[in-house]
Design a protein around this motif. Sequence first.
Motif, PDB file in Angstrom:
ATOM      1  N   ARG A   3       0.972  -1.094  -0.205  1.00 55.36           N
ATOM      2  CA  ARG A   3       0.022  -0.222   0.038  1.00 55.36           C
ATOM      3  C   ARG A   3       0.768   1.356  -0.031  1.00 55.36           C
ATOM      4  O   ARG A   3       0.626   2.242  -0.581  1.00 55.36           O
ATOM      5  N   LYS A   7       0.532   4.436  -2.768  1.00 51.41           N
ATOM      6  CA  LYS A   7       0.022   5.644  -2.167  1.00 51.41           C
ATOM      7  C   LYS A   7       0.969   6.598  -2.681  1.00 51.41           C
ATOM      8  O   LYS A   7       0.763   7.766  -3.152  1.00 51.41           O
ATOM      9  N   THR A  11       0.393   9.954  -4.783  1.00 49.19           N
ATOM     10  CA  THR A  11       0.956  11.203  -4.242  1.00 49.19           C
ATOM     11  C   THR A  11       1.697  11.821  -5.610  1.00 49.19           C
ATOM     12  O   THR A  11       1.555  13.141  -5.641  1.00 49.19           O
TER      13      THR A  11
END
Length: 67
Positions: A3, A7, A11
Amino acid sequence: MGRGRQKAKHTKVARDLKYFSPDTNYGALERELGGNPRLEEDLDKWPEYSAYDDVDETADEDETKSA
């Protein structure tokens, strides 16, 4: 697990989109926002499409009379 990497990619993409500033073609924007110069000609050809404006106005008048 994984994860954090996902992420980080999201971002990075979000940051790239936030600070991306493409060159703006102001001439094309002006032409697009300037309207349709053939509008009157089109309304003369197809008057039934301009009639819907009158229907909306009469509906508003009827509502104010009944109130």
